[in-house]
Design a protein around this motif. Structure first.
Motif, PDB file in Angstrom:
ATOM      1  N   PRO A  43       0.772  -1.127   0.146  1.00 39.62           N
ATOM      2  CA  PRO A  43       0.066  -0.010   0.251  1.00 39.62           C
ATOM      3  C   PRO A  43       0.458   1.432  -0.551  1.00 39.62           C
ATOM      4  CG  PRO A  43      -1.304  -1.713   1.137  1.00 39.62           C
ATOM      5  CD  PRO A  43       0.157  -1.817   0.604  1.00 39.62           C
ATOM      6  N   THR A  44       2.354   1.122   0.227  1.00 36.93           N
ATOM      7  CA  THR A  44       2.810   2.039   0.363  1.00 36.93           C
ATOM      8  C   THR A  44       3.326   2.902  -1.118  1.00 36.93           C
ATOM      9  OG1 THR A  44       5.050   1.479   0.584  1.00 36.93           O
ATOM     10  CG2 THR A  44       3.882   1.756   2.379  1.00 36.93           C
ATOM     11  N   VAL A  45       3.667   2.006  -2.214  1.00 39.48           N
ATOM     12  CA  VAL A  45       4.147   2.292  -3.200  1.00 39.48           C
ATOM     13  C   VAL A  45       3.387   2.904  -4.119  1.00 39.48           C
ATOM     14  CG1 VAL A  45       5.451  -0.408  -3.003  1.00 39.48           C
ATOM     15  CG2 VAL A  45       2.618  -0.090  -4.421  1.00 39.48           C
ATOM     16  N   GLY A  46       4.569   4.090  -5.450  1.00 36.91           N
ATOM     17  CA  GLY A  46       3.013   4.982  -5.722  1.00 36.91           C
ATOM     18  C   GLY A  46       2.695   4.149  -7.055  1.00 36.91           C
ATOM     19  N   ALA A  47       2.820   3.051  -7.622  1.00 36.05           N
ATOM     20  CA  ALA A  47       3.047   2.542  -8.970  1.00 36.05           C
ATOM     21  C   ALA A  47       3.334   1.486  -8.294  1.00 36.05           C
ATOM     22  CB  ALA A  47       2.354   3.334 -10.114  1.00 36.05           C
ATOM     23  N   ALA A  48       2.401  -0.276  -9.689  1.00 37.37           N
ATOM     24  CA  ALA A  48       3.078  -1.144  -9.772  1.00 37.37           C
ATOM     25  C   ALA A  48       3.336  -1.835 -11.135  1.00 37.37           C
ATOM     26  CB  ALA A  48       2.284  -2.571  -8.886  1.00 37.37           C
ATOM     27  N   ILE A  49       3.851  -2.098 -11.668  1.00 35.40           N
ATOM     28  CA  ILE A  49       4.073  -2.783 -13.157  1.00 35.40           C
ATOM     29  C   ILE A  49       3.814  -4.201 -12.912  1.00 35.40           C
ATOM     30  CG2 ILE A  49       5.367  -2.747 -15.557  1.00 35.40           C
ATOM     31  CD1 ILE A  49       6.375   0.041 -14.419  1.00 35.40           C
ATOM     32  N   CYS A  50       2.778  -4.484 -13.731  1.00 38.78           N
ATOM     33  CA  CYS A  50       2.794  -6.234 -14.242  1.00 38.78           C
ATOM     34  C   CYS A  50       3.531  -6.614 -15.387  1.00 38.78           C
ATOM     35  CB  CYS A  50       1.472  -6.726 -13.824  1.00 38.78           C
ATOM     36  SG  CYS A  50       0.692  -6.439 -12.209  1.00 38.78           S
ATOM     37  N   VAL A  51       4.107  -7.542 -15.700  1.00 38.46           N
ATOM     38  CA  VAL A  51       4.535  -7.960 -17.534  1.00 38.46           C
ATOM     39  C   VAL A  51       3.140  -8.415 -18.208  1.00 38.46           C
ATOM     40  CG1 VAL A  51       6.711  -8.476 -16.836  1.00 38.46           C
ATOM     41  CG2 VAL A  51       5.111 -10.089 -16.809  1.00 38.46           C
ATOM     42  N   SER A  52       2.036  -8.777 -17.604  1.00 38.85           N
ATOM     43  CA  SER A  52       0.517  -9.072 -19.205  1.00 38.85           C
ATOM     44  C   SER A  52      -0.979  -8.655 -17.838  1.00 38.85           C
ATOM     45  CB  SER A  52       1.227 -10.861 -19.125  1.00 38.85           C
ATOM     46  OG  SER A  52       0.812 -11.279 -18.034  1.00 38.85           O
ATOM     47  N   HIS A  53      -1.872  -9.539 -18.373  1.00 44.74           N
ATOM     48  CA  HIS A  53      -2.875  -9.211 -18.178  1.00 44.74           C
ATOM     49  C   HIS A  53      -3.686  -9.939 -17.425  1.00 44.74           C
ATOM     50  CE1 HIS A  53      -3.446  -6.053 -21.558  1.00 44.74           C
ATOM     51  NE2 HIS A  53      -4.533  -5.376 -20.940  1.00 44.74           N
ATOM     52  N   THR A  54      -2.992 -11.132 -17.589  1.00 47.19           N
ATOM     53  CA  THR A  54      -2.856 -12.368 -16.743  1.00 47.19           C
ATOM     54  C   THR A  54      -2.067 -12.025 -15.323  1.00 47.19           C
ATOM     55  OG1 THR A  54      -3.436 -13.614 -18.351  1.00 47.19           O
ATOM     56  CG2 THR A  54      -2.608 -14.628 -16.246  1.00 47.19           C
ATOM     57  N   CYS A  55      -1.040 -11.755 -15.216  1.00 48.97           N
ATOM     58  CA  CYS A  55      -0.518 -11.333 -14.006  1.00 48.97           C
ATOM     59  C   CYS A  55      -1.166 -10.190 -13.489  1.00 48.97           C
ATOM     60  CB  CYS A  55       1.263 -10.404 -14.361  1.00 48.97           C
ATOM     61  SG  CYS A  55       2.304 -11.006 -13.282  1.00 48.97           S
ATOM     62  N   CYS A  56      -1.069  -9.429 -13.967  1.00 47.53           N
ATOM     63  CA  CYS A  56      -1.909  -8.567 -13.365  1.00 47.53           C
ATOM     64  C   CYS A  56      -3.214  -8.261 -12.407  1.00 47.53           C
ATOM     65  CB  CYS A  56      -2.589  -6.981 -14.500  1.00 47.53           C
ATOM     66  SG  CYS A  56      -3.210  -5.413 -13.214  1.00 47.53           S
ATOM     67  N   ASP A  57      -4.416  -9.139 -13.054  1.00 48.67           N
ATOM     68  CA  ASP A  57      -5.417  -9.387 -12.288  1.00 48.67           C
ATOM     69  C   ASP A  57      -5.055 -10.070 -11.349  1.00 48.67           C
ATOM     70  OD1 ASP A  57      -6.995  -8.337 -14.595  1.00 48.67           O
ATOM     71  OD2 ASP A  57      -7.106 -10.992 -16.015  1.00 48.67           O
ATOM     72  N   ASN A  58      -3.766 -11.483 -11.312  1.00 46.04           N
ATOM     73  CA  ASN A  58      -3.573 -12.304 -10.081  1.00 46.04           C
ATOM     74  C   ASN A  58      -3.331 -11.715  -9.281  1.00 46.04           C
ATOM     75  OD1 ASN A  58      -1.158 -13.791  -8.892  1.00 46.04           O
ATOM     76  ND2 ASN A  58      -2.474 -15.181  -9.130  1.00 46.04           N
ATOM     77  N   PHE A  59      -2.200 -10.558  -9.682  1.00 43.50           N
ATOM     78  CA  PHE A  59      -1.650  -9.342  -8.892  1.00 43.50           C
ATOM     79  C   PHE A  59      -2.269  -8.517  -7.717  1.00 43.50           C
ATOM     80  CE2 PHE A  59       0.409  -5.023  -8.084  1.00 43.50           C
ATOM     81  CZ  PHE A  59       1.408  -5.690  -6.755  1.00 43.50           C
ATOM     82  N   ILE A  60      -3.727  -7.920  -8.467  1.00 44.73           N
ATOM     83  CA  ILE A  60      -4.689  -7.265  -7.532  1.00 44.73           C
ATOM     84  C   ILE A  60      -5.059  -7.972  -7.054  1.00 44.73           C
ATOM     85  CG2 ILE A  60      -6.575  -6.108  -8.411  1.00 44.73           C
ATOM     86  CD1 ILE A  60      -5.933  -5.158 -10.805  1.00 44.73           C
ATOM     87  N   ASP A 238       7.860   8.612 -13.930  1.00 48.67           N
ATOM     88  CA  ASP A 238       7.173  10.141 -13.837  1.00 48.67           C
ATOM     89  C   ASP A 238       6.592  10.830 -13.355  1.00 48.67           C
ATOM     90  OD1 ASP A 238      10.272  10.594 -15.620  1.00 48.67           O
ATOM     91  OD2 ASP A 238       8.727  10.861 -17.319  1.00 48.67           O
ATOM     92  N   ARG A 239       5.062   9.456 -12.924  1.00 48.86           N
ATOM     93  CA  ARG A 239       3.888   9.946 -12.720  1.00 48.86           C
ATOM     94  C   ARG A 239       4.116   9.434 -11.158  1.00 48.86           C
ATOM     95  NH1 ARG A 239      -0.473   7.046 -16.824  1.00 48.86           N
ATOM     96  NH2 ARG A 239      -0.810   8.487 -18.613  1.00 48.86           N
ATOM     97  N   ALA A 240       4.788   8.729 -10.716  1.00 47.84           N
ATOM     98  CA  ALA A 240       5.305   8.079  -8.929  1.00 47.84           C
ATOM     99  C   ALA A 240       5.865   9.328  -8.897  1.00 47.84           C
ATOM    100  CB  ALA A 240       5.588   6.897  -9.262  1.00 47.84           C
ATOM    101  N   PHE A 241       7.203  10.019  -9.419  1.00 47.10           N
ATOM    102  CA  PHE A 241       7.787  10.016  -8.217  1.00 47.10           C
ATOM    103  C   PHE A 241       7.338  11.677  -8.360  1.00 47.10           C
ATOM    104  CE2 PHE A 241      11.548   7.536 -10.232  1.00 47.10           C
ATOM    105  CZ  PHE A 241      11.072   7.103  -9.871  1.00 47.10           C
ATOM    106  N   SER A 242       6.272  12.121  -9.839  1.00 47.14           N
ATOM    107  CA  SER A 242       6.079  13.628  -9.284  1.00 47.14           C
ATOM    108  C   SER A 242       5.073  13.549  -8.012  1.00 47.14           C
ATOM    109  CB  SER A 242       5.027  13.308 -10.614  1.00 47.14           C
ATOM    110  OG  SER A 242       4.376  13.312 -10.352  1.00 47.14           O
ATOM    111  N   GLY A 243       4.941  13.049  -6.849  1.00 40.88           N
ATOM    112  CA  GLY A 243       3.994  12.561  -6.316  1.00 40.88           C
ATOM    113  C   GLY A 243       5.021  12.620  -5.284  1.00 40.88           C
ATOM    114  N   VAL A 244       6.113  12.813  -4.782  1.00 42.54           N
ATOM    115  CA  VAL A 244       6.793  12.414  -3.653  1.00 42.54           C
ATOM    116  C   VAL A 244       6.520  13.408  -2.655  1.00 42.54           C
ATOM    117  CG1 VAL A 244       9.229  11.473  -2.592  1.00 42.54           C
ATOM    118  CG2 VAL A 244       8.227  10.950  -4.649  1.00 42.54           C
ATOM    119  N   CYS A 245       6.540  14.038  -2.821  1.00 43.53           N
ATOM    120  CA  CYS A 245       6.680  15.080  -1.952  1.00 43.53           C
ATOM    121  C   CYS A 245       5.628  15.761  -0.760  1.00 43.53           C
ATOM    122  CB  CYS A 245       6.003  16.552  -2.263  1.00 43.53           C
ATOM    123  SG  CYS A 245       7.908  17.176  -3.017  1.00 43.53           S
ATOM    124  N   GLY A 246       5.586  15.129   0.471  1.00 48.45           N
ATOM    125  CA  GLY A 246       4.943  14.920   2.094  1.00 48.45           C
ATOM    126  C   GLY A 246       4.203  13.665   1.589  1.00 48.45           C
TER     127      GLY A 246
END
Length: 292
Positions: A43-60, A238-246
């Motif tokens: 829950p502390t990460v800014g984003a997650a990357i999965c290598v396939s839609h199958t992997c994405c569904d399993n990860f979520i 870039d999207r994840a790093f743009s919201g680091v402050c605070g």
């Protein structure tokens, strides 16, 4: 180690991105323990990357992540390491010879040969396939391309894959691919470059018997593909790093509280501090001269 790194990144106010490329179930102890760890740390990460839609569904499902911050970006092979010898020659050869060479590059057991190699060799003895099958044993990654270009068709018999990089490498080397249609494999290559089969012997044999080689350059397709993968990955970072402050999270506060409790139980003044080793450089130099 990854979960520990994510935890300390949050503690230090740094953005973190988690990349997942594996599939885990929900019916064994090891997977359930890992899933609970992911629910606590990710829950502390800014984003997650999965290598396939199958992997994405399993990860979520495993990590209880918000789908809005989970991105699907496929793997990419370094295609310059797997150049095609001669595309037109390969096509002509495939349709002119009576025997097609099938290449299989895989692990018989996780990261080693294991008992499966012995079982396969026994099967070869039983079926009298000495003149048809060649075992190469361990092949370093730098030599994989040299093995691939010796054949015409690449065979992948995986029973579970979130994404198969070996298929990309084989296609980049100019081989047509026959693979089981499990999990994330259908997302790897376009239909004209691969023939999917059910994960059983009869279906694989049938797929191998009706191989058709593509009339287009696989190499050029994947060169543009890896550029797109790199562009999408940079966008997510870039999207994840743009919201680091605070960034302040519950896990970081919990770590502070744990440190406070430990200091109450074991105060710092009760811990012997190691003295700094200070050496007088001039004195050391004079001692070295005397010894010499």
């Amino acid at each position: 180690m990854v979960n520990e790194a994510v935890t300390y990144a949050c503690e230090m106010g740094l953005a973190s991105i988690y990349t997942d490329h594996s599939l885990f179930g929900f019916d064994d102890i090891a997977s359930n323990i890992l899933n609970r760890v992911l629910k606590s740390t990710l829950p502390t990460v800014g984003a997650a990357i999965c290598v396939s839609h199958t992997c994405c569904d399993n990860f979520i499902l495993r990590a209880h992540m918000l789908p809005s911050i989970v991105h699907v970006i496929p793997n990419a092979a370094h295609t310059s390491k797997f150049p095609v010898i001669n595309q037109h020659h390969l096509i002509a050869t495939l349709f002119s010879i009576e025997r097609i060479t099938v290449v299989v590059v895989s692990r018989l057991v996780y990261r080693k040969d294991g008992n499966k190699k012995l079982s396969t060799e026994e099967m070869m003895e039983r079926e009298r396939l000495h003149g048809h099958v060649e075992f190469l044993g361990y092949v370093p990654h730098s030599s994989v391309r040299d093995v691939l270009v010796r054949g015409n068709v690449f065979l992948n018999c995986s029973l579970a894959e979130s994404f198969c990089v070996a298929i990309l490498e084989a296609a980049s080397a100019g081989l047509f691919v026959v693979s089981t249609n499990v999990r994330g494999v259908p997302e790897v290559l376009p239909p004209e470059m691969i023939h999917h089969a059910d994960p059983n012997v009869d279906s694989l044999v049938e797929s191998l018997s009706c191989v058709q080689y593509p009339e287009k350059s696989i190499q050029l397709i994947h060169l543009s593909f890896i550029t797109e993968v790199a562009r999408e990955t940079v966008t997510v970072y870039d999207r994840a790093f743009s919201g680091v402050c605070g960034v302040v999270c519950l896990l970081g506060i919990t770590l502070h509280f744990v440190v406070f409790l430990v200091e109450l139980w074991q105060p710092r003044y009760l811990i012997d501090a190691g003295p700094d080793l200070c050496i007088d450089k001039d004195k050391k130099h004079s001692n070295d001269n005397e010894n010499s």
